[in-house]
Scaffold this active site. Structure first.
Site, PDB file in Angstrom:
ATOM      1  N   CYS A 123      11.377  10.222   2.456  1.00  0.00           N
ATOM      2  CA  CYS A 123      12.026  10.328   3.776  1.00  0.00           C
ATOM      3  C   CYS A 123      13.229  11.264   3.721  1.00  0.00           C
ATOM      4  CB  CYS A 123      12.409   8.942   4.282  1.00  0.00           C
ATOM      5  SG  CYS A 123      13.191   7.889   3.039  1.00  0.00           S
TER       6      CYS A 123
HETATM    7  N1  LIG Z   1      10.821   2.558   3.539  1.00  0.00           N
HETATM    8  C1  LIG Z   1      10.850   3.872   3.742  1.00  0.00           C
HETATM    9  O1  LIG Z   1      11.591   4.385   4.622  1.00  0.00           O
HETATM   10  C2  LIG Z   1       9.953   4.784   2.952  1.00  0.00           C
HETATM   11  C3  LIG Z   1       9.875   6.139   3.331  1.00  0.00           C
HETATM   12  C4  LIG Z   1       9.063   7.010   2.582  1.00  0.00           C
HETATM   13  C5  LIG Z   1       8.373   6.522   1.486  1.00  0.00           C
HETATM   14  N2  LIG Z   1       8.506   5.213   1.119  1.00  0.00           N
HETATM   15  C6  LIG Z   1       7.764   4.782  -0.068  1.00  0.00           C
HETATM   16  O2  LIG Z   1       6.649   4.013   0.360  1.00  0.00           O
HETATM   17  C7  LIG Z   1       6.363   2.991  -0.608  1.00  0.00           C
HETATM   18  C8  LIG Z   1       6.430   1.628   0.101  1.00  0.00           C
HETATM   19  O3  LIG Z   1       7.753   1.487   0.594  1.00  0.00           O
HETATM   20  P1  LIG Z   1       8.192   0.342   1.595  1.00  0.00           P
HETATM   21  O4  LIG Z   1       9.592   0.642   1.964  1.00  0.00           O
HETATM   22  O5  LIG Z   1       7.164   0.150   2.621  1.00  0.00           O
HETATM   23  O6  LIG Z   1       8.188  -0.910   0.572  1.00  0.00           O
HETATM   24  P2  LIG Z   1       8.109  -2.480   0.886  1.00  0.00           P
HETATM   25  O7  LIG Z   1       8.520  -2.736   2.293  1.00  0.00           O
HETATM   26  O8  LIG Z   1       8.871  -3.153  -0.191  1.00  0.00           O
HETATM   27  O9  LIG Z   1       6.548  -2.802   0.743  1.00  0.00           O
HETATM   28  C9  LIG Z   1       5.868  -2.709  -0.492  1.00  0.00           C
HETATM   29  C10 LIG Z   1       4.435  -3.157  -0.321  1.00  0.00           C
HETATM   30  O10 LIG Z   1       3.769  -3.099  -1.579  1.00  0.00           O
HETATM   31  C11 LIG Z   1       3.184  -4.372  -1.891  1.00  0.00           C
HETATM   32  N3  LIG Z   1       3.357  -4.548  -3.333  1.00  0.00           N
HETATM   33  C12 LIG Z   1       4.530  -4.612  -4.026  1.00  0.00           C
HETATM   34  N4  LIG Z   1       4.312  -4.692  -5.349  1.00  0.00           N
HETATM   35  C13 LIG Z   1       2.956  -4.710  -5.510  1.00  0.00           C
HETATM   36  C14 LIG Z   1       2.106  -4.798  -6.651  1.00  0.00           C
HETATM   37  N5  LIG Z   1       2.596  -4.892  -7.901  1.00  0.00           N
HETATM   38  N6  LIG Z   1       0.761  -4.767  -6.454  1.00  0.00           N
HETATM   39  C15 LIG Z   1       0.244  -4.684  -5.197  1.00  0.00           C
HETATM   40  N7  LIG Z   1       1.002  -4.613  -4.075  1.00  0.00           N
HETATM   41  C16 LIG Z   1       2.348  -4.620  -4.243  1.00  0.00           C
HETATM   42  C17 LIG Z   1       3.946  -5.385  -1.049  1.00  0.00           C
HETATM   43  O11 LIG Z   1       3.101  -6.420  -0.572  1.00  0.00           O
HETATM   44  P3  LIG Z   1       2.872  -7.855  -1.239  1.00  0.00           P
HETATM   45  O12 LIG Z   1       4.137  -8.166  -2.003  1.00  0.00           O
HETATM   46  O13 LIG Z   1       2.609  -8.788  -0.115  1.00  0.00           O
HETATM   47  O14 LIG Z   1       1.682  -7.632  -2.094  1.00  0.00           O
HETATM   48  C18 LIG Z   1       4.284  -4.559   0.197  1.00  0.00           C
HETATM   49  O15 LIG Z   1       3.204  -4.579   1.112  1.00  0.00           O
HETATM   50  C19 LIG Z   1       7.434   3.117  -1.703  1.00  0.00           C
HETATM   51  O16 LIG Z   1       6.920   3.809  -2.785  1.00  0.00           O
HETATM   52  C20 LIG Z   1       8.554   3.893  -1.001  1.00  0.00           C
HETATM   53  O17 LIG Z   1       9.327   4.641  -1.904  1.00  0.00           O
HETATM   54  C21 LIG Z   1       9.261   4.323   1.833  1.00  0.00           C
END
Ligand SMILES: NC(=O)c1ccc[n+]([C@@H]2O[C@H](COP(=O)([O-])OP(=O)(O)OC[C@H]3O[C@@H](n4cnc5c(N)ncnc54)[C@H](OP(=O)(O)O)[C@@H]3O)[C@@H](O)[C@H]2O)c1
Length: 366
Positions: free
Chosen positions: A168
């Site tokens: 982002c």
């Molecule tokens: N937030 C932002 O603004 C943003 C922007 C650009 C990119 N990103 C990237 O997008 C990715 C997700 O970010 P987010 O902010 O959406 O994170 P988040 O809200 O913490 O969500 C993470 C997701 O991954 C799942 N998860 C976590 N550990 C896991 C594992 N070991 N095996 C399988 N599933 C797992 C979790 O679900 P369960 O725990 O229910 O399985 C949850 O659905 C990251 O790599 C982040 O750097 C985020």
């Protein structure tokens, strides 16, 4: 309550691409669910979550209850073999390190993968190790991954099997800076970027630093001086400039749910910066940006009196870019605003998905 009206499209099932989202319960995953439920060419075939396995999408996200798919589709435990049988495209919205473990088997089984994590954004496994503190889990895939910034890599994204959606903060810095570097307007060692991000940027996971009471009514810088996103920002700026570019980057956490505002302070090259006529400099910068972005559906140049602000982009896939030349300091200030979860994550990923399928790039995003 913020409710989505469930208008699923009239396209026949055969016209629709079966798609899965891994990590669909997180903030980026939820944004993908929102965008893909209403996408006219998508059949949302699988969503994964370990904590919500067995529950329907509508039970976990009641605002989507208007969509029949959301009422029927249940979260499942993440399993690459099962997903590969259900979907042709898989979005990975997982923590870095975990995403690569899924990408490898999914690609082997013929799926095309769009990863939102940092796992495939870097070209070098050594740089990945330096910034992420562990060995890359699938270095053999780095060469084939395409950096999913459509405005810069559109032809490569179209044919890619593996797309690495940019971060982002990087999106908010790269789109305003790359045209200036390509045009040779700014000194390559002069960029100072200050970014303000809403708290959803940290994800949905529970961490004390991001609890309401810790963030609300407070502002803080973090990740200094070497935030992880610097690795991909400097990689992409160096590629654009054709020589190594180093920048100063200071991210800040601000008490809003979503949105990123970035202010870039840059030194114009001699010649341009000696033009003390602010209008003339602004005109040349405007020409540079128009040449780069006038045909881009999601880049809006803010040329009127106002400057970009997050309230005009939140919930959309737009990035707004505005600028001012300061004749006193002879610096060019550039401001960008985007939604970290849309242009900074899920929206940009869907933009890539559209390109990979030969759909109009704006499908499901306007
Ligand atoms: N937030 C932002 O603004 C943003 C922007 C650009 C990119 N990103 C990237 O997008 C990715 C997700 O970010 P987010 O902010 O959406 O994170 P988040 O809200 O913490 O969500 C993470 C997701 O991954 C799942 N998860 C976590 N550990 C896991 C594992 N070991 N095996 C399988 N599933 C797992 C979790 O679900 P369960 O725990 O229910 O399985 C949850 O659905 C990251 O790599 C982040 O750097 C985020």
């Amino acid at each position: 309550m913020n409710t989505e009206h469930g208008t699923e499209s009239s396209h026949g099932a055969d016209d629709k691409v079966p798609v899965a989202i891994v990590g669909a319960s997180g903030y980026s995953g939820e944004e993908l669910v929102r965008l893909l439920l209403r996408h006219p060419r998508v059949q949302l075939a699988a969503v994964t979550s370990r904590q919500y396995a067995g529950q329907t999408v509508a039970q976990v996200f009641p605002r989507f209850a208007g969509y029949p798919t959301a009422r029927e589709l249940r979260f499942v435990e993440p399993n690459a073999d099962v997903l590969a049988r259900k979907a042709r495209f898989v979005f990975l919205a997982l923590p870095h390190g975990v995403a690569a473990e899924f990408a490898l088997p999914l690609l082997k089984q013929g799926c095309r993968v769009i990863d939102l994590s940092a796992d495939f954004r870097l070209r070098s496994a050594t740089v990945y190790r330096e910034f992420y503190g562990h060995d890359h889990p699938a270095p053999e895939l780095l060469e084939q991954a395409v950096y999913g910034l459509p405005e810069i890599y559109r032809p490569a994204v179209k044919g890619a099997a593996l797309v690495a959606a940019p971060g982002c903060y990087p999106t908010s810095i790269l789109l305003p800076t790359i045209p200036l570097l390509r045009a040779g307007f700014i000194e390559t060692d002069s960029v100072i970027a200050h970014s303000l991000s809403g708290v959803s940027g940290a994800g949905r996971k529970a961490e004390p630093d991001y609890l309401f009471v810790e963030c609300n009514e407070s502002l803080r810088a973090y990740g200094l001086p070497k935030h992880r996103h610097l690795s991909e920002i400097e990689q992409e700026l160096s590629l654009a400039a054709g020589l190594p570019v180093t920048i100063q980057f200071t991210p800040h956490l601000v008490p809003v749910n979503r949105g990123i505002l970035t202010t870039l302070c840059t030194q114009l090259k001699a010649g341009l910066r000696d033009t003390r006529d602010a209008t003339e400099v602004s005109r040349r910068v405007a020409d540079c940006y128009r040449q780069a972005y006038s045909a881009e559906p999601f880049v809006r140049l803010v040329e009127e009196k106002r400057l970009p602000d997050t309230k005009n982009v939140v919930g959309t896939n737009y990035i707004d870019i505005g600028w001012r030349f300061d004749p006193r300091t002879r610096r060019l200030l550039v401001i960008s605003a985007e939604d970290n979860l849309v242009k900074g994550a899920g929206g940009q990923a869907v933009q890539c998905f559209n390109l990979m399928n030969g759909f109009d790039e704006t499908t499901g995003l306007m």
